[in-house]
Structures are given as structure tokens and as C-alpha cells.
Design a protein around this motif. Structure first.
Motif, short mmCIF file in Angstrom:
data_model
loop_
_atom_site.label_atom_id
_atom_site.label_comp_id
_atom_site.label_asym_id
_atom_site.label_seq_id
_atom_site.Cartn_x
_atom_site.Cartn_y
_atom_site.Cartn_z
N UNK A 194 -39.34 62.96 42.91
CA UNK A 194 -38.53 62.30 41.90
C UNK A 194 -37.59 61.28 42.52
N UNK A 195 -37.03 61.60 43.70
CA UNK A 195 -36.18 60.62 44.39
C UNK A 195 -36.99 59.39 44.79
N UNK A 196 -38.19 59.62 45.26
CA UNK A 196 -39.06 58.49 45.65
C UNK A 196 -39.41 57.63 44.45
N UNK A 197 -39.75 58.27 43.34
CA UNK A 197 -40.07 57.54 42.11
C UNK A 197 -38.86 56.75 41.62
N UNK A 198 -37.66 57.33 41.74
CA UNK A 198 -36.45 56.62 41.32
C UNK A 198 -36.28 55.32 42.09
N UNK A 199 -36.54 55.37 43.39
CA UNK A 199 -36.44 54.15 44.19
C UNK A 199 -37.44 53.11 43.74
N UNK A 200 -38.66 53.55 43.41
CA UNK A 200 -39.69 52.62 42.93
C UNK A 200 -39.28 52.01 41.60
N UNK A 201 -38.70 52.84 40.72
CA UNK A 201 -38.24 52.32 39.44
C UNK A 201 -37.14 51.27 39.64
N UNK A 202 -36.23 51.54 40.54
CA UNK A 202 -35.14 50.59 40.78
C UNK A 202 -35.70 49.24 41.24
N UNK A 203 -36.66 49.30 42.18
CA UNK A 203 -37.26 48.06 42.66
C UNK A 203 -38.01 47.34 41.54
N UNK A 204 -38.71 48.10 40.69
CA UNK A 204 -39.45 47.50 39.59
C UNK A 204 -38.50 46.82 38.60
N UNK A 205 -37.39 47.48 38.26
CA UNK A 205 -36.45 46.91 37.31
C UNK A 205 -35.81 45.64 37.86
N UNK A 206 -35.45 45.66 39.15
CA UNK A 206 -34.88 44.46 39.77
C UNK A 206 -35.91 43.33 39.79
N UNK A 239 -29.98 45.71 35.54
CA UNK A 239 -29.51 45.58 36.91
C UNK A 239 -29.31 46.98 37.44
N UNK A 240 -29.15 47.12 38.74
CA UNK A 240 -28.90 48.43 39.30
C UNK A 240 -27.65 48.38 40.15
N UNK A 241 -26.80 49.39 40.01
CA UNK A 241 -25.60 49.44 40.81
C UNK A 241 -25.91 50.09 42.15
N UNK A 242 -24.86 50.34 42.93
CA UNK A 242 -25.06 50.88 44.27
C UNK A 242 -25.73 52.24 44.24
N UNK A 243 -25.52 52.98 43.15
CA UNK A 243 -26.12 54.30 43.03
C UNK A 243 -27.52 54.25 42.48
N UNK A 244 -27.98 53.04 42.14
CA UNK A 244 -29.34 52.92 41.64
C UNK A 244 -29.46 53.17 40.16
N UNK A 245 -28.33 53.15 39.43
CA UNK A 245 -28.38 53.40 38.00
C UNK A 245 -28.71 52.12 37.27
N UNK A 246 -29.70 52.15 36.42
CA UNK A 246 -30.10 50.95 35.68
C UNK A 246 -29.16 50.73 34.53
N UNK A 247 -28.79 49.47 34.30
CA UNK A 247 -27.90 49.16 33.19
C UNK A 247 -28.00 47.69 32.85
#
Length: 325
Positions: A145-157, A175-183
Motif C-alpha cells: 500500500x505504501x508503494x502504491x501510494x507513491x505511484x499514485x502521487x507520481x500519477x497525480x503530479x 497537488x501533493x504536499x510533503x506528506x504525499x496527500x493529494x489536494x
């Protein structure tokens, strides 16, 4: 070609029609194992020019039963493709689709992955050192799940950058903040204005003018003057400048969406709307609004006020309270 009537299907000179698009979307969804009706509804909401469409209008346009529409819209709402839309004074169910439903879906999927990671970590706390198999499976679950979260962050950016390149007049919604939260980001697009605030709309790109007009129209319906007159004295920050934020909060509460899915045409960032909701909840604004509203059975505005208060209290009392985007 316009589509002012939400149940009218336009047709081009070459025979290709919006109805054709709707049916082809249904076949595509069916081909990948989803319900054909789900794809038809998605197709219809993409090409309709109406800001929102009722269940009855969907059933009429697609020539299916109300039950079929109910089941399909429930699936699509849960998946994040379709949003419920509440209309003050009306009890019918309305639905809408965001301009960037695909980015919204990706952001929603990211939140789902985060919930699964948190669930796995809680389950790990229940295990003893001797339970090697369950521990190994749960640790792999959390790592995945942590790995997928990183992939999602890159995809959203990447998606935000691609949209800015392809549509310079469109605000980048994620956008994603330092914690990787999409907003929703405030960094792109023209300067923001409160819905209804005076500005030179003719200087804006066409897409932005349409967005501004929609936000202004929705603001008038979501927060009528009588509702604002009752709410304004209760807000700790007070002032007419807060009406735009209050309108954005009302939209999230009544649409049942996440804070990150607040549309850009409300000219308020999700983080700001969320902070105000938290502060207002802690200050007892919603209870005060209910007291000021009196009986919810006298007129549509009072009924609408009660709907807002109920939605606010339900969201505030969810596990973990109102905190967290």
C-alpha cells in the motif's frame, strides 16, 4: 451544439450523435466486465450540458426503469465517478459529474489505499511474535500500500502537469504536499474570486468563464440570503468575506464528497474549507444554526437549512471527527 434540455440527445450531420456516444460507452464498460448501464450513465453525464440531472431524467433519457438507475448510480457514486447533488427545496435525487472525474477517481483510490494501509497496521498490533504467517502477510500488505501510494502521487503530479500543458486555461486540480496527500492546488490558473464577486469575466478564458458562471449559480442556490443572514452572526470569523467559504463547506456537506473533491469554481481551497468546518464545528455553529432556524417544516429554505445542519453533525461525529482531508 448545445444541450440545454438534459433529456434531449443531439445529432450531428454525419449521423454520429450523443446518443451513439452514450451507447458506445455502455458497450466499452460491458466489455471490461462492468455493468453496461454504468457506462451509459457515465457517457450521458459527460455530454450533457446540464450542471446536474435527476434520476427521473436519467431514466427518461436512457429509457430504463427507475430501479436500474438507482442501482447504477449507487455503484458509480461509491466508486467516485458520479456525485450526488442536493437541490434546495427539492427531494428528488440529482447527480453530476466533475469536469476531471478521472483525476478525482485517482485521488479517491489513493485515499482508499491509505485506509487499507492503516487497517493493516492496526491488525499488526493484534499479533503475537509467534504468528509468523499472519505477520508476514500483513507486513507485505502495508508495504504494498505504501508503494502504491507513491505511484499514485507520481500519477497525480504527472496528470496535473499534463493538463496544464494541454489546457493552459484550466486550473490544475491536484497537488501533493510533503506528506504525499493529494489536494486541490491554488498555484495554477487565474487569481481566485469568491462566487458572485465582481470581476471582469470577459477577460477570462472560455472554460474559466463557464466555471465562474456555474459557481455563481450554485452559490445562490446553496446559500440563499435568508440562510446566510442566519449563519453569518454565528461564525467566529464573521463578515461577508466568509460567505464564499461557507458556500464551499455547504457544497461538500450536502454533496457528500471529500474535501479534496471541492470544485475549483467555488474559489476556495479544500484546506481552507476543511479548516473552517473544523473551527465552526468546535464553536457550535451547527447547533446554533439549528436553533436559529426554528421548525424545518415551514418553507423550503428552512428544510434546506436542516439538511445542512444534519449533514454537518453527521460528518463531525464520524470516527476521528471532522479532522483529516
Amino acid at each position: 451544439m448545445g444541450w440545454d434540455d438534459p433529456v434531449r440527445i443531439g445529432r450531428g450531420d454525419d449521423g454520429w450523435s450523443r446518443e451513439s456516444f452514450v451507447e458506445e460507452m455502455g458497450l466499452l464498460w460491458e466489455a471490461v466486465g462492468s455493468a453496461r448501464m454504468d457506462g451509459r450513465i457515465i457517457g450521458y453525464l459527460i455530454v450533457t450540458d446540464a450542471p446536474y440531472v435527476s434520476s427521473a431524467q436519467l431514466a427518461d433519457a436512457l429509457k430504463v426503469s427507475a430501479g436500474s438507475i438507482s442501482l447504477a448510480t449507487r455503484r458509480l457514486t461509491e466508486a467516485g465517478f458520479v456525485k450526488r447533488h442536493a437541490v434546495p427545496g427539492e427531494r428528488s435525487r440529482y447527480f453530476r459529474m466533475e469536469d476531471d472525474v478521472w483525476g478525482s477517481f485517482l485521488a479517491g483510490e489513493r485515499r482508499f489505499v491509505e485506509e487499507q494501509r492503516q487497517l493493516g497496521e492496526k491488525a499488526l498490533e493484534l499479533l503475537g511474535d509467534e504468528e509468523v504467517g499472519p505477520r508476514r502477510r500483513l507486513e507485505n500488505m502495508c508495504d504494498y500500500m505504501r508503494w502504491i501510494q507513491g505511484a499514485h502521487r507520481d500519477l497525480l503530479e504527472g496528470w496535473s502537469a499534463y493538463r496544464r500543458a494541454q489546457r493552459p486555461d484550466t486550473e490544475a486540480p491536484y497537488a501533493t504536499d510533503a506528506a504525499g496527500t493529494a489536494g486541490t492546488t491554488d498555484a495554477a490558473g487565474p487569481a481566485r474570486h469568491a462566487p458572485g464577486e465582481e470581476q471582469d469575466a470577459s477577460a477570462l478564458p472560455y472554460g474559466r468563464r463557464r466555471s465562474l458562471a456555474l459557481g455563481t449559480a450554485l452559490a445562490r442556490r446553496l446559500v440563499p440570503d435568508t440562510l446566510w443572514e442566519a449563519a453569518a452572526p454565528l461564525l467566529p470569523s464573521g463578515g461577508d468575506g466568509e460567505r464564499a467559504v461557507f458556500t464551499a463547506v455547504v457544497h461538500v456537506l450536502t454533496a457528500g464528497c471529500g474535501w479534496q473533491q471541492l470544485p475549483g469554481y467555488f474559489a476556495v481551497s479544500p484546506a481552507t474549507a476543511h479548516r473552517r468546518f473544523t473551527a465552526w464545528s468546535e464553536a457550535g455553529v451547527w447547533e446554533g444554526l439549528r436553533s436559529a432556524n426554528g421548525s424545518p417544516d415551514r418553507d423550503p429554505d428552512q428544510e434546506w437549512c436542516e439538511e445542512i445542519v444534519t449533514a454537518a453533525l453527521e460528518r463531525r461525529h464520524r470516527p476521528g471527527g471532522p479532522r483529516g482531508l
